[in-house]
Design a protein around this motif. Structure first.
Motif, PDB file in Angstrom:
ATOM      1  N   ARG A 157       0.845  -1.194   0.000  1.00 29.35           N
ATOM      2  CA  ARG A 157       0.000   0.000   0.000  1.00 29.35           C
ATOM      3  C   ARG A 157       0.882   1.246   0.000  1.00 29.35           C
ATOM      4  N   SER A 158       0.266   2.354  -0.390  1.00 25.09           N
ATOM      5  CA  SER A 158       0.976   3.621  -0.375  1.00 25.09           C
ATOM      6  C   SER A 158       1.072   4.133   1.064  1.00 25.09           C
ATOM      7  N   ILE A 159       2.235   4.638   1.448  1.00 26.34           N
ATOM      8  CA  ILE A 159       2.478   5.089   2.815  1.00 26.34           C
ATOM      9  C   ILE A 159       2.742   6.589   2.804  1.00 26.34           C
ATOM     10  N   GLY A 160       2.122   7.314   3.726  1.00 24.96           N
ATOM     11  CA  GLY A 160       2.303   8.745   3.818  1.00 24.96           C
ATOM     12  C   GLY A 160       3.582   9.106   4.550  1.00 24.96           C
ATOM     13  N   LEU A 161       4.040  10.345   4.352  1.00 26.10           N
ATOM     14  CA  LEU A 161       5.270  10.807   4.995  1.00 26.10           C
ATOM     15  C   LEU A 161       5.157  10.763   6.507  1.00 26.10           C
ATOM     16  N   ASP A 162       3.985  11.129   7.041  1.00 22.19           N
ATOM     17  CA  ASP A 162       3.826  11.140   8.497  1.00 22.19           C
ATOM     18  C   ASP A 162       3.967   9.738   9.081  1.00 22.19           C
ATOM     19  N   GLU A 163       3.428   8.729   8.385  1.00 18.98           N
ATOM     20  CA  GLU A 163       3.549   7.354   8.881  1.00 18.98           C
ATOM     21  C   GLU A 163       4.982   6.856   8.768  1.00 18.98           C
ATOM     22  N   ALA A 164       5.651   7.190   7.659  1.00 22.88           N
ATOM     23  CA  ALA A 164       7.048   6.775   7.496  1.00 22.88           C
ATOM     24  C   ALA A 164       7.919   7.400   8.577  1.00 22.88           C
ATOM     25  N   ALA A 165       7.679   8.679   8.859  1.00 23.42           N
ATOM     26  CA  ALA A 165       8.450   9.356   9.909  1.00 23.42           C
ATOM     27  C   ALA A 165       8.211   8.702  11.263  1.00 23.42           C
ATOM     28  N   GLU A 166       6.960   8.366  11.533  1.00 19.04           N
ATOM     29  CA  GLU A 166       6.631   7.724  12.811  1.00 19.04           C
ATOM     30  C   GLU A 166       7.343   6.382  12.948  1.00 19.04           C
ATOM     31  N   ARG A 167       7.411   5.623  11.873  1.00 18.99           N
ATOM     32  CA  ARG A 167       8.089   4.327  11.918  1.00 18.99           C
ATOM     33  C   ARG A 167       9.572   4.463  12.263  1.00 18.99           C
ATOM     34  N   PHE A 168      10.181   5.571  11.847  1.00 19.08           N
ATOM     35  CA  PHE A 168      11.591   5.812  12.141  1.00 19.08           C
ATOM     36  C   PHE A 168      11.784   6.587  13.439  1.00 19.08           C
ATOM     37  N   GLY A 169      10.692   6.903  14.130  1.00 19.23           N
ATOM     38  CA  GLY A 169      10.794   7.661  15.370  1.00 19.23           C
ATOM     39  C   GLY A 169      11.136   9.120  15.148  1.00 19.23           C
ATOM     40  N   ILE A 170      10.763   9.656  13.962  1.00 17.25           N
ATOM     41  CA  ILE A 170      11.057  11.046  13.614  1.00 17.25           C
ATOM     42  C   ILE A 170       9.811  11.893  13.881  1.00 17.25           C
ATOM     43  N   SER A 171       9.966  12.970  14.606  1.00 19.67           N
ATOM     44  CA  SER A 171       8.831  13.835  14.923  1.00 19.67           C
ATOM     45  C   SER A 171       8.860  15.086  14.063  1.00 19.67           C
ATOM     46  N   PHE A 172       7.659  15.595  13.742  1.00 15.75           N
ATOM     47  CA  PHE A 172       7.546  16.824  12.971  1.00 15.75           C
ATOM     48  C   PHE A 172       7.888  18.017  13.851  1.00 15.75           C
ATOM     49  N   GLU A 173       8.641  18.954  13.308  1.00  6.44           N
ATOM     50  CA  GLU A 173       8.925  20.216  13.969  1.00  6.44           C
ATOM     51  C   GLU A 173       8.229  21.316  13.173  1.00  6.44           C
ATOM     52  N   GLY A 174       7.266  21.972  13.790  1.00  7.94           N
ATOM     53  CA  GLY A 174       6.519  22.990  13.069  1.00  7.94           C
ATOM     54  C   GLY A 174       5.158  22.491  12.652  1.00  7.94           C
ATOM     55  N   ARG A 175       4.469  23.296  11.862  1.00  6.18           N
ATOM     56  CA  ARG A 175       3.101  23.019  11.466  1.00  6.18           C
ATOM     57  C   ARG A 175       3.058  21.962  10.365  1.00  6.18           C
ATOM     58  N   PRO A 176       2.158  20.967  10.486  1.00  5.53           N
ATOM     59  CA  PRO A 176       1.967  20.037   9.365  1.00  5.53           C
ATOM     60  C   PRO A 176       1.504  20.795   8.118  1.00  5.53           C
ATOM     61  N   HIS A 177       1.868  20.318   6.975  1.00  4.26           N
ATOM     62  CA  HIS A 177       1.539  20.952   5.693  1.00  4.26           C
ATOM     63  C   HIS A 177       2.182  22.322   5.559  1.00  4.26           C
ATOM     64  N   ASP A 178       3.328  22.490   6.203  1.00  9.31           N
ATOM     65  CA  ASP A 178       4.209  23.623   5.936  1.00  9.31           C
ATOM     66  C   ASP A 178       5.362  23.077   5.105  1.00  9.31           C
ATOM     67  N   ALA A 179       5.635  23.681   3.957  1.00 10.19           N
ATOM     68  CA  ALA A 179       6.622  23.116   3.032  1.00 10.19           C
ATOM     69  C   ALA A 179       8.004  23.003   3.666  1.00 10.19           C
ATOM     70  N   GLY A 180       8.386  23.983   4.481  1.00 10.97           N
ATOM     71  CA  GLY A 180       9.690  23.920   5.129  1.00 10.97           C
ATOM     72  C   GLY A 180       9.786  22.781   6.117  1.00 10.97           C
ATOM     73  N   ALA A 181       8.752  22.634   6.962  1.00  8.11           N
ATOM     74  CA  ALA A 181       8.745  21.554   7.956  1.00  8.11           C
ATOM     75  C   ALA A 181       8.701  20.189   7.275  1.00  8.11           C
ATOM     76  N   ASP A 182       7.895  20.063   6.229  1.00  7.66           N
ATOM     77  CA  ASP A 182       7.787  18.781   5.528  1.00  7.66           C
ATOM     78  C   ASP A 182       9.094  18.416   4.826  1.00  7.66           C
ATOM     79  N   ALA A 183       9.788  19.418   4.268  1.00 13.52           N
ATOM     80  CA  ALA A 183      11.080  19.143   3.620  1.00 13.52           C
ATOM     81  C   ALA A 183      12.098  18.648   4.643  1.00 13.52           C
ATOM     82  N   ASP A 184      12.059  19.220   5.850  1.00  9.45           N
ATOM     83  CA  ASP A 184      12.961  18.768   6.913  1.00  9.45           C
ATOM     84  C   ASP A 184      12.682  17.318   7.303  1.00  9.45           C
ATOM     85  N   VAL A 185      11.404  16.984   7.472  1.00 11.73           N
ATOM     86  CA  VAL A 185      11.040  15.614   7.860  1.00 11.73           C
ATOM     87  C   VAL A 185      11.397  14.634   6.747  1.00 11.73           C
TER      88      VAL A 185
END
Length: 212
Positions: A157-185
């Motif tokens: 199945r297709s996996i979203g960035l948020d789920e992939a980050a969670e699997r690696f134990g990576i947390s979002f810094e900043g607002r979701p759907h902010d291009a800068g924060a998403d590029a960092d993640v």
């Protein structure tokens, strides 16, 4: 030839060289609607986020984002609720796509580096550049990390960035759907994924090399 440079040929463009030691993690936010776009409108890039990665040490080097003024579509209330981007922000802080392209090409060397996105974002930037008569400012060395991750994960199945980050134990810094924060993640996911699939060095060990 420098081992950190790859020459590519494209029949539609001149020969160019792509660095292999650096890669750009890129994310776009686009105009969107809760349903279908209004007649005559289409999703248009309104924010670009970039994180540069040292591909040898698999570490983040620098990050930046830019708001891009919309030209052919409106920023709907749904889009604002999702991204936090308002028409006022774009009027006050937005630059044209051409201006953004010049900055990114000069500051990040984007025409000579591979770049990553979570999804088929190359189609979006190609469309916007074509519709606004803007010279392409990213190389053709594009990698859809979302597709690669879903294939490596092998769960069909297709996996979203948020789920992939969670699997690696990576947390979002900043607002979701902010291009800068998403590029960092995305950059962090790429580095984690690279640690799993990176091949060992090819060639003789330095101790086995002949002494000059």
């Amino acid at each position: 030839m420098n081992s950190n440079v790859l020459e590519e040929h494209n029949p539609m463009t001149a020969k160019y060289k792509v660095r292999l030691d650096r890669v750009l993690s890129v994310d776009f936010e686009m105009t969107c609607w809760e349903g279908e776009p209004p007649p005559g409108q289409f999703p248009e890039i309104i924010q670009i986020g970039i994180t540069e990665i040292d591909n040898e040490s698999m570490t983040r080097l620098r990050s930046e984002s830019w708001y891009v003024r919309n030209q052919y579509s409106e920023v709907s209330p749904y889009c604002t609720a999702l991204t936090g981007i308002t028409p006022a922000i774009l009027r006050r802080r937005g630059i044209t796509l051409a201006e953004a392209g010049r900055i990114i090409a000069k500051k990040y060397g984007s025409k000579n580096k591979g770049w990553l996105a979570w999804g088929s974002d190359k189609a979006a930037i190609d469309r916007d550049c074509a519709s606004k008569n803007v010279e392409a400012f990213f190389s053709n060395a594009f990698f859809n990390v979302g597709l690669l991750y879903s294939m490596v994960a092998s769960d069909g199945r297709s996996i979203g960035l948020d789920e992939a980050a969670e699997r690696f134990g990576i947390s979002f810094e900043g607002r979701p759907h902010d291009a800068g924060a998403d590029a960092d993640v995305l950059a962090e996911v790429w580095c984690a994924l690279g640690g799993l699939i990176r091949l060992p060095s090819i060639g003789p060990e330095p101790s086995n090399l002949p002494v000059p």
